[in-house]
Design a protein around this motif. Structure first.
Motif, PDB file in Angstrom:
ATOM      1  N   ILE A 117       0.941  -1.253   0.241  1.00  0.00           N
ATOM      2  CA  ILE A 117       0.048  -0.156   0.071  1.00  0.00           C
ATOM      3  C   ILE A 117       0.922   1.131  -0.029  1.00  0.00           C
TER       4      ILE A 117
ATOM      5  N   LEU B 287       0.861  11.230   5.061  1.00  0.00           N
ATOM      6  CA  LEU B 287      -0.568  11.734   5.153  1.00  0.00           C
ATOM      7  C   LEU B 287      -1.509  10.667   4.428  1.00  0.00           C
ATOM      8  N   LEU B 288      -1.031  10.405   3.220  1.00  0.00           N
ATOM      9  CA  LEU B 288      -1.799   9.436   2.356  1.00  0.00           C
ATOM     10  C   LEU B 288      -1.846   8.273   2.644  1.00  0.00           C
TER      11      LEU B 288
ATOM     12  N   PRO C 154      -3.631   6.685   6.598  1.00  0.00           N
ATOM     13  CA  PRO C 154      -5.191   6.227   7.110  1.00  0.00           C
ATOM     14  C   PRO C 154      -5.569   5.182   6.183  1.00  0.00           C
ATOM     15  N   LEU C 155      -4.689   4.881   5.320  1.00  0.00           N
ATOM     16  CA  LEU C 155      -5.062   3.443   4.558  1.00  0.00           C
ATOM     17  C   LEU C 155      -4.595   2.165   5.170  1.00  0.00           C
TER      18      LEU C 155
ATOM     19  N   THR D 291      -4.681   1.501   8.480  1.00  0.00           N
ATOM     20  CA  THR D 291      -5.158   1.588  10.084  1.00  0.00           C
ATOM     21  C   THR D 291      -5.534  -0.022  10.211  1.00  0.00           C
ATOM     22  N   PRO D 292      -6.051  -0.423   9.340  1.00  0.00           N
ATOM     23  CA  PRO D 292      -6.485  -1.775   9.397  1.00  0.00           C
ATOM     24  C   PRO D 292      -5.451  -2.923   9.829  1.00  0.00           C
TER      25      PRO D 292
END
Lengths: 242, 221
Positions: free
Chosen positions: B144, B164-165, B168-169, B171-172
């Protein structure tokens, strides 16, 4: 599909959107007035939550809009990448700050609501946490759009990011729900109880429609501004060269 | 397949010759962990409670540091364009570079993690599952992260933007990585977490190279 591609012509879009804009804007004002009156004065107070339940009429539509605007951005980004539709890029780009605004409102009202209900401003409730991550997705998108010298490149990169984020949102939502049940027992996140009464449902729905009209109004205005700014820039360039 | 092996060995070789880069990432990882007891106090019970979370968060941040380099050098000296013109599909190239990134940052992080977990007073039973959860989760981090690195490759202040990009992606990964360790330590068993983590990694294995390749094509225009 003819009209869909027809809208790729900026002049035609300006004509149509100019005709639609006063109506949507008017609907926003009227619906907001009716909705706010019903929500703040005419609707009953909750038997458990008292008057604080009125926060819901702003909080819930804002949360819906936060998700809906991101969905719109993802669809617009897909359209922009697949058909190279010039206005889809603008729609996605113009929607981002509005969606971030709705998400922020949702978080602030959620925090304000949490204080009387749960006794704390910052609650790591599963839904609020996923909205917080959604806000960061919005902010990342906005930062990426502006990071490139070439605006079309920025729009394309942001479109890819919007699609990646869109695929990821359900996974984030699911994992945050899972995380929440693990870390804290379900004492906080339980709310609502009985399903919503129609005296509360109507103001909520009217507010949701008002928020949607508000979004459409702002989005049209932003897209129109962007088109005019681009026209201005190309005119200036032509003048400077000629 | 040959091209894949060539790219992986080239990138790993380059990383080994500039070992300072990898060492910086490891040092950051160690330092970030050392700061936690200083910040929250030396009570062993508190440290044990937050051990899994801090190690995972620090690993995530350390990996962010190194992501920027995934395509940057190749972009600057033009070899990325050569790779894009090569007969191997660009998504394939991305996959190879993500694997090389994982081998040069993910694997060292996994190897150092148990030592740091002991510093954080994690019970010894937790160490194998910590390494296992990191071994399953960090490849997804590289994959990712490759999307973020590809999107920001032509951007001047790309480093901060990249975090920043990407953060958040991912977090799982953090949630299920930490969840696996904590579930094992509380006796619930970490298997469901590990399976979901594996599913996440598998999904990103198929989707991320494709998205990253699209982003790279964009910056090569």
């Amino acid at each position: 599909m003819a009209s869909f591609h027809g809208l790729a012509n900026p002049a035609r879009f300006m004509r149509y959107s100019g005709a639609i804009l006063p109506w949507v804007g008017g609907a926003t004002v009227i619906l907001l007035i009716i909705g706010l009156y019903l929500a703040l004065f005419a609707s009953p107070a909750d038997y458990q939550q008292g008057e604080t339940v009125r926060i819901m009429y702003v909080h819930v539509p804002a949360a819906w809009m936060g998700l809906m605007v991101y969905t719109t951005m993802a669809v617009a980004s897909a359209v922009a990448l697949i058909w190279k539709h010039p206005l889809a890029d603008l729609v996605a780009k113009s929607s981002a700050p509005i969606g971030a605004g709705f998400t922020f409102v949702c978080l602030v009202t959620g925090s304000l609501w949490g204080e009387p209900m749960w006794g704390t401003w910052g609650v790591w409730d599963a839904r609020l946490t996923s909205m917080l991550i959604l806000l960061f997705l919005y902010l990342g998108y906005i930062a990426l759009v502006d990071a490139f010298d070439d605006p079309t490149k920025g729009a394309k990169a942001a479109a890819i990011l919007a699609l990646v984020g869109f695929v990821n949102i359900p996974i984030i939502k699911f994992s945050v729900d899972w995380w929440n049940t693990l870390h804290q027992p379900a004492s906080v996140a339980k709310m609502g109880g009985p399903s919503i009464d129609s005296a509360m449902l109507w103001p909520l729905l009217i507010m949701a429609v008002a928020f949607t009209c508000f979004y459409v109004t702002l989005m049209f205005m932003r897209v129109r501004t962007e088109i005019m700014a681009r026209k201005l820039r190309s005119l200036r360039m032509a003048q400077a060269q000629g | 397949m040959n091209a894949f092996a060539v790219i992986v060995s080239r990138d790993v070789g380059l990383a080994l010759r500039r070992a300072a880069d990898t060492l910086t990432v490891i040092m950051f990882f160690v330092l970030a962990i050392v700061l936690f007891p200083l910040g929250v106090g030396p009570e062993l019970a508190v440290l044990a409670r937050i051990a899994a979370g801090t190690v995972w968060v620090a690993a995530l941040l350390s990996a962010m540091l190194s992501l920027e380099r995934m395509f940057q050098a190749d972009y600057e000296d033009g070899s990325l364009e050569q790779l894009a013109l090569a007969p191997a599909p660009l998504a394939f190239v991305v996959l190879a570079k993500a694997l090389a990134h994982w081998l040069t940052t993910g694997v060292p992080l996994i190897l150092v993690a148990p030592l740091l977990a002991i510093l954080m007073n994690m019970p010894v039973e937790g160490l194998p599952i910590l390494m296992l959860s990191m071994a399953i989760g960090t490849p997804a981090l590289s994959l990712i992260g490759a999307i973020g690195a590809a999107l920001t490759v032509g951007v001047r202040r790309g480093g901060v933007l990249l975090s920043l990009l990407v953060l958040p992606l991912v977090t799982p990964i953090l949630i299920f990585g930490v969840g696996a360790v904590e579930a094992t330590l509380t006796g619930l068993g970490g298997r469901p977490h590990l399976l979901i983590l594996g599913g996440f990694t598998t999904a990103s294995l198929f989707l991320a190279p494709w998205a990253a390749a699209a982003a790279l094509r964009l910056s090569l225009d």
